[in-house]
Design a protein around this motif. Structure first.
Motif, PDB file in Angstrom:
ATOM      1  N   UNK A 108     -47.056 -71.559  35.379  1.00 23.18           N
ATOM      2  CA  UNK A 108     -46.739 -72.831  36.025  1.00 23.18           C
ATOM      3  C   UNK A 108     -47.956 -73.436  36.719  1.00 23.18           C
ATOM      4  N   UNK A 109     -48.683 -72.620  37.480  1.00 24.44           N
ATOM      5  CA  UNK A 109     -49.807 -73.131  38.260  1.00 24.44           C
ATOM      6  C   UNK A 109     -51.070 -73.294  37.411  1.00 24.44           C
ATOM      7  N   UNK A 110     -51.473 -72.224  36.731  1.00 24.45           N
ATOM      8  CA  UNK A 110     -52.727 -72.289  35.979  1.00 24.45           C
ATOM      9  C   UNK A 110     -52.559 -72.960  34.622  1.00 24.45           C
ATOM     10  N   UNK A 111     -51.323 -72.999  34.112  1.00 24.04           N
ATOM     11  CA  UNK A 111     -51.063 -73.647  32.841  1.00 24.04           C
ATOM     12  C   UNK A 111     -50.629 -75.094  32.999  1.00 24.04           C
ATOM     13  N   UNK A 112     -49.406 -75.297  33.463  1.00 25.59           N
ATOM     14  CA  UNK A 112     -48.869 -76.657  33.570  1.00 25.59           C
ATOM     15  C   UNK A 112     -49.631 -77.518  34.569  1.00 25.59           C
ATOM     16  N   UNK A 113     -50.041 -76.959  35.699  1.00 29.86           N
ATOM     17  CA  UNK A 113     -50.707 -77.766  36.728  1.00 29.86           C
ATOM     18  C   UNK A 113     -52.219 -77.838  36.535  1.00 29.86           C
ATOM     19  N   UNK A 114     -52.861 -76.712  36.214  1.00 32.20           N
ATOM     20  CA  UNK A 114     -54.322 -76.708  36.013  1.00 32.20           C
ATOM     21  C   UNK A 114     -54.720 -77.148  34.613  1.00 32.20           C
ATOM     22  N   UNK A 115     -53.749 -77.247  33.700  1.00 37.49           N
ATOM     23  CA  UNK A 115     -53.980 -77.708  32.331  1.00 37.49           C
ATOM     24  C   UNK A 115     -54.754 -76.712  31.471  1.00 37.49           C
ATOM     25  N   UNK A 116     -54.688 -75.428  31.831  1.00 34.53           N
ATOM     26  CA  UNK A 116     -55.235 -74.413  30.941  1.00 34.53           C
ATOM     27  C   UNK A 116     -54.245 -74.155  29.801  1.00 34.53           C
ATOM     28  N   UNK A 117     -54.722 -73.502  28.742  1.00 36.90           N
ATOM     29  CA  UNK A 117     -53.899 -73.259  27.560  1.00 36.90           C
ATOM     30  C   UNK A 117     -52.722 -72.347  27.899  1.00 36.90           C
TER      31      UNK A 117
END
Length: 214
Positions: A108-117
């Motif tokens: 949620x944080x590093x993917x959806x919010x930070x836009x990482x893969x």
């Protein structure tokens, strides 16, 4: 129980996860006579708590901001310690383990919010867990505006700087969206609760759901 049960709590900032983890632990101890193992992420072991200190309280304005990939790897390194030093041994001993944040927070944080893969993060989580599965995930859902208000009150009361809490409202909207998407993907594992309910009422609802798993 012959085998342990692993329960994770997820939710955006200010959703009251830590309070509900504590209340559930107390209720389970009173009802079953056995203390559950409570842990958290980032953290859970002495080394992982050092990573937590860096991840949550390192100011991004001191000349060396935390790179997004460094952030991911520190979260995962702490998870390796927590999984292998705390969670797996407790489950092998037949204990109930309750973790305040886990793999879904990373997505949620590093993917959806930070836009990482996102798929890369899910694969990385699978690698780190090495066969560990979650029996139940309690998602405390809260609009980010309400979470901001709670977090601001906590900062003004305790003077605690938290670099993730300090992100923009749009960042936290994406975090919430990520959690809800993950809940849709895995409805057999997730149970979503309204975090705006009174804490005592919410605790009773969570305990009823946990009782079904136990």
């Amino acid at each position: 129980m012959k085998h342990g049960v692993f329960i994770t709590f997820e939710g955006p900032e200010g959703s009251g996860k830590s309070t509900q983890v504590t209340l559930l632990g107390q209720k389970l101890a009173a009802v079953t006579g056995a203390e559950p193992v409570l842990t958290r992420e980032p953290g859970g072991t002495p080394l992982a708590e050092e990573f937590r200190r860096i991840l949550k309280h390192h100011p991004d304005t001191d000349g060396e901001p935390i790179h997004p990939i460094t952030e991911i790897l520190l979260f995962e390194a702490g998870r390796v310690q927590n999984v292998n030093c705390v969670i797996k041994p407790a489950l092998a001993a037949g204990r109930v383990v309750i973790c305040d944040r886990f793999t879904d927070s990373t997505v949620a944080y590093q993917g959806y919010a930070r836009k990482n893969n996102i798929e890369m993060l899910k694969r990385l989580n699978t690698f780190v867990l090495d066969g560990l599965t979650i029996n139940l995930t309690v998602l405390l859902d809260l609009p980010p505006e309400a979470g901001f208000a709670r977090a601001e009150k906590r900062r003004s009361t305790h003077g605690i700087y938290d670099r993730l809490e300090a992100e923009t409202i749009e960042f936290h909207r994406n975090v919430r969206r990520g959690f809800l998407e993950l809940a849709k993907e895995s409805p057999e594992r997730f149970r979503v609760f309204n975090a705006e309910e009174p804490p005592e009422q919410l605790a009773e609802e969570i305990f009823r759901e946990v009782s079904r798993v136990l």
